[in-house]
Each structure stands twice: as C-alpha cells, then as structure tokens.
Enzyme design. Structure first.
Site, PDB file in Angstrom:
ATOM      1  CG  HIS A  28       0.566-106.499   8.489  1.00 34.69           C
ATOM      2  ND1 HIS A  28       0.854-105.523   9.396  1.00 34.69           N
ATOM      3  CD2 HIS A  28      -0.097-107.459   9.171  1.00 34.69           C
ATOM      4  CE1 HIS A  28       0.401-105.874  10.581  1.00 34.69           C
ATOM      5  NE2 HIS A  28      -0.170-107.044  10.477  1.00 34.69           N
ATOM      6  CG  HIS A  82      -4.789-112.940  16.919  1.00 33.69           C
ATOM      7  ND1 HIS A  82      -5.850-112.338  16.276  1.00 33.69           N
ATOM      8  CD2 HIS A  82      -3.688-112.226  16.559  1.00 33.69           C
ATOM      9  CE1 HIS A  82      -5.396-111.316  15.558  1.00 33.69           C
ATOM     10  NE2 HIS A  82      -4.103-111.233  15.711  1.00 33.69           N
ATOM     11  CD  GLU A  84      -2.586-110.221  11.805  1.00 36.67           C
ATOM     12  OE1 GLU A  84      -2.670-109.804  12.973  1.00 36.67           O
ATOM     13  OE2 GLU A  84      -2.130-109.521  10.866  1.00 36.67           O
ATOM     14  CG  ASP A  86       0.752-113.352  12.811  1.00 41.69           C
ATOM     15  OD1 ASP A  86      -0.468-113.288  12.640  1.00 41.69           O
ATOM     16  OD2 ASP A  86       1.351-112.609  13.609  1.00 41.69           O
ATOM     17  CG  HIS A 148      -3.996-106.360  16.447  1.00 43.58           C
ATOM     18  ND1 HIS A 148      -3.775-106.020  15.133  1.00 43.58           N
ATOM     19  CD2 HIS A 148      -3.580-107.608  16.575  1.00 43.58           C
ATOM     20  CE1 HIS A 148      -3.188-107.042  14.520  1.00 43.58           C
ATOM     21  NE2 HIS A 148      -3.075-108.001  15.387  1.00 43.58           N
ATOM     22  CG  ASP A 167      -0.777-110.267  17.882  1.00 47.28           C
ATOM     23  OD1 ASP A 167       0.061-111.172  17.731  1.00 47.28           O
ATOM     24  OD2 ASP A 167      -1.525-109.886  16.969  1.00 47.28           O
ATOM     25  CE1 TYR A 195       3.786-107.309  17.486  1.00 47.44           C
ATOM     26  CE2 TYR A 195       2.197-106.556  19.112  1.00 47.44           C
ATOM     27  CZ  TYR A 195       2.548-107.413  18.084  1.00 47.44           C
ATOM     28  OH  TYR A 195       1.660-108.357  17.648  1.00 47.44           O
ATOM     29  CG  HIS A 228       4.429-111.845  17.446  1.00 52.48           C
ATOM     30  ND1 HIS A 228       4.738-112.582  16.339  1.00 52.48           N
ATOM     31  CD2 HIS A 228       3.185-111.366  17.238  1.00 52.48           C
ATOM     32  CE1 HIS A 228       3.719-112.563  15.489  1.00 52.48           C
ATOM     33  NE2 HIS A 228       2.756-111.834  16.018  1.00 52.48           N
TER      34      HIS A 228
HETATM   35 FE1  FEO Z   1      -2.292-110.047  15.030  1.00 45.70          FE
HETATM   36 FE2  FEO Z   1       0.593-111.665  15.487  1.00 45.70          FE
HETATM   37  O1  FEO Z   1      -1.052-111.348  14.706  1.00 45.70           O
END
Ligand code: FEO
Length: 403
Positions: A28, A82, A84, A86, A148, A167, A195, A228
């Site tokens: 993104h 989370h 999101e 991913d 986040h 994250d 990051y 990640h």
């Molecule tokens: Fe905020 Fe890795 O997604």
C-alpha cells in the site's frame, strides 16, 4: 509441493507457521524492496491455538506448515491480533475449515473483522488485561489502539515468555532465516527504521506508553514475535528494538537536512545543489533526494532521524511537480515532528509551486528556517548564492536546535 512448507520451532510449544512473500514490492504505497513475511504462530497448548493468519493468497502455505506439526482441524482457538488483511485475509476460510471453538479479537477487532468480512461467525472480544486459558497455559491481551489500527492488540504467552506483537517491532523483510540473531544487524536496523517511519510514525506519541505498559506487565520477555519479519529471541535483540522504538518515537532533531526536489530543466536541481553546499558549509549533514530517482518510503525513512526538510519544485501548469505532490502528501500523512525547513523552486511565468510547498510545510508544522527562494527560469550566480545562504541558515538552525 505442499510438504516443503514446514513449521519452524520458536520455543518449546510455539511454532512459526507463516508465509514468505519474496516478490511483493509495493505494500500500500510502501516500497517493500526486500519482500516480507506474514507471520502466524501455533501454540501447542491443550487447546491448540493459532495466533493470526496470513494474506489470502498464502493460505495454503500456512496450512501446509501447520499440517507439518498438527492437523489444522485440531485448532480450537484463533486469536486475531490485527484485522488488516495481510493478517486476516484468509481468516474466514480458516474458520470455516477448522471450526474452532473460539475466535478472539479486541473490541475494535470484532467490529473491524465484521466490517471486512460481513460474516455471521461470532468473535469474542477481549480487553486489555484480560487473559484466556489455553488449558495448560494462559495468554493475556493488551490493546494497542492506533498502533497502527484501532483494532490492534498484542498477546503475551506467560509460560513461554513470548510477546506476539502483531505489526509492532516488525519489518518488511523476506528471509529464510526467521530469527533476528541470524540476520545482519545493519539490515535489521535499516528495515526496522523503514517500517517505523512508514507505518508507525503518525502514532509515534503512543509508543512510549506502549513500551511502558509492556514494562508494567512485569514479565521477562524472552521472545518478541511480530507479524512481519524476524523473531527476536535474544535479550540483545529485544533490548535493541525497544530502545530504537523509544528513540524514533522521540523524533529528536539531528544535524541532518533532507533536501527533496524534482526538476524539469535542471534549474531547481542547481538550486538544490547550492542549498546542499550551504548546509554542508555550516557543519550540517545533508541528504539530497531527487524524487524521480527515489521512492517516497525511502524519503520517509531518511526523515526519521533528520532535523530539517527542505523541499524544491519547479512550477508546472500552476502546480508543484507531480513527484513532489506525491511525496509531500505522503509525508504530511506521516506527521513527522520537530522539523525546520524551507522551500525553493524555479518557474517560467506563474510560479505557484513554492507557495504551495510552503502551505504544506505549514500544515506539517515545519518551522521555516529561512525565506523561500523562487527563480525565474534559470538561476544566476546571485540566486545560487542566496540558495547557498539558505542552506547555511538551515544548517545553523539545526546546530542551535541540537545544542
Ligand atoms: Fe497493519 Fe501487517 O498489517
């Protein structure tokens, strides 16, 4: 083929079952030049628990890794730290396949998952300080709203002293080496900084409190397992990331000036060069970045430890140059703090760009370190001297700010 994807042992009863995305280059708007991983974890407790899932196209890879240690249908608890996509993209399919007894998320997570997937499945909300039993173990939760996303939370497995940090404390780095102690320190630092600068910076003021709250858990962290990038399992690696987060969150000005600009016929380029010379002459460290040659996320990373942002653009069709619009819009959203700066640029007849850049610098609360400089068509010696002096002014201001 499936058999090649194996779980990786993280501690006595925790396994990494995520996926490696070697090819992603844009996340993104963030340039993921080294790919990424989507980390998910299995806890082999009495009630087998899956912590987070992976991006939808990687579902089979995750399932294969899980199957290398346990039948996925034996999973009885799923925790979504989370929402999101991913980390939740394949959650509905996994729920359908596994039919877990419970799925947990934060209060906001329950709403966010529902807004994403519009499913009927009941998700149980957990709050900060709450714990759930996995049978022979316990896992507790801490909401980290806006770190986040509003739904973000982290989980702590006390028996193994593992923090599943979603994250936070992560990075976009695809690697077959899954532990930080196996990876080059400079690479770890640079990707962690990138990051932080691109994902967490807008909420940097919340970081010190989160670190404090983690401290108040009164636990000895032995492993930090993000969603990640590499897992941290040495005290040195855990200390390093906590200290860097505290430092980056502070955004203390340094003597570094980031000069971003683009150019049509080299006039704004010449102005940038003179400004850079001026910064250097006053003892400052300068990082020129011509925007047609760098990515916006690398600009954000450079700005993380800078004290000044100087921006230059020619005027094209009454506007800033497109690359400058892109980067300034991106930087404004990241809300960097404690910067001084200036604007400059060449023009042919109308010359709006400098005023527009000043407007954005004002919106970003960047303190003006000197008067902006405009130049009609091509800079002459006098204009270049003014640019040099503007660079010196910025450098001097930086020197005063870091005293
Ligand atoms: Fe905020 Fe890795 O997604």
């Amino acid at each position: 083929m499936k058999e090649v994807f194996k779980a990786v042992n993280v501690s006595d009863c925790v396994y990494w079952v995520g996926s490696i995305d070697w090819d992603i280059r844009d996340f993104h708007g963030y340039s993921t030049s080294r790919g990424t991983t989507y980390n998910a974890y299995i806890i082999l407790a009495d009630n087998i628990t899956l912590v987070d899932t992976v991006k939808a196209p990687f579902k089979e890879e995750m399932l294969s890794r899980i199957a290398s240690i346990v039948d996925p249908k034996e999973i009885s608890i799923i925790i979504s730290n989370h929402s999101e996509m991913d980390h939740s993209g394949c959650l509905p399919e996994i729920i359908e396949l596994v039919e877990p007894e419970q799925v947990y998320a934060s209060v906001m997570g329950v709403k966010t998952l529902s807004n994403h997937f519009h499913f009927d499945r009941e998700i149980t909300a957990v709050k900060s300080g709450e714990s759930i039993s996995l049978g022979n173990m316990e896992i507790s939760f801490m909401e980290t709203r806006m770190l986040h996303w509003p739904d973000s939370m982290i989980s702590y497995l006390s028996e193994e002293k593992i923090l599943f940090s979603q994250d936070a404390f992560g990075m976009h780095l695809a690697s077959s080496e899954l532990f930080a102690d196996e990876i080059d320190d400079v690479l770890l630092h640079d990707e962690a900084a990138k990051y932080f600068a691109n994902i967490l910076l807008p909420y940097a003021n919340l970081i010190p409190k989160t670190i404090e709250k983690i401290g108040k858990l009164n636990v000895d962290l032995e492993i930090v397992a993000p969603d990640h990038g590499p897992i941290r399992r040495t005290q040195a690696d855990i200390k390093e990331i906590l200290e860097h987060y505290a430092l980056w969150a502070e955004q203390k000005p340094t003597n570094k000036a980031v000069v971003i600009y683009d150019t049509m016929w080299q006039s704004t380029h010449l102005m940038a060069r003179a400004i850079c010379e001026g910064v250097g002459d006053s003892g400052g460290y300068v990082k020129p970045m011509q925007l047609s040659t760098v990515h916006r996320s690398d600009v954000a990373t450079e700005l993380l430890d800078a004290g000044a942002l100087i921006v230059g653009s020619p005027t094209i069709n009454n506007n800033m140059f497109p690359t400058v619009v892109d980067v300034m819009s991106y930087l404004k959203g990241l809300k960097p703090k404690n910067l001084v700066g200036a604007a400059f640029g060449s023009y042919g007849w109308s010359g709006e760009a400098v005023r527009q850049m000043e407007g954005i610098l004002d919106e970003m609360n960047v303190e003006r370190a000197g008067e902006s400089i405009t130049c009609k068509y091509v800079p002459d010696g006098e204009t270049l001297e003014r640019c040099f002096n503007l660079g010196k002014q910025v450098g001097q201001k930086l020197k005063n700010n870091i005293k």
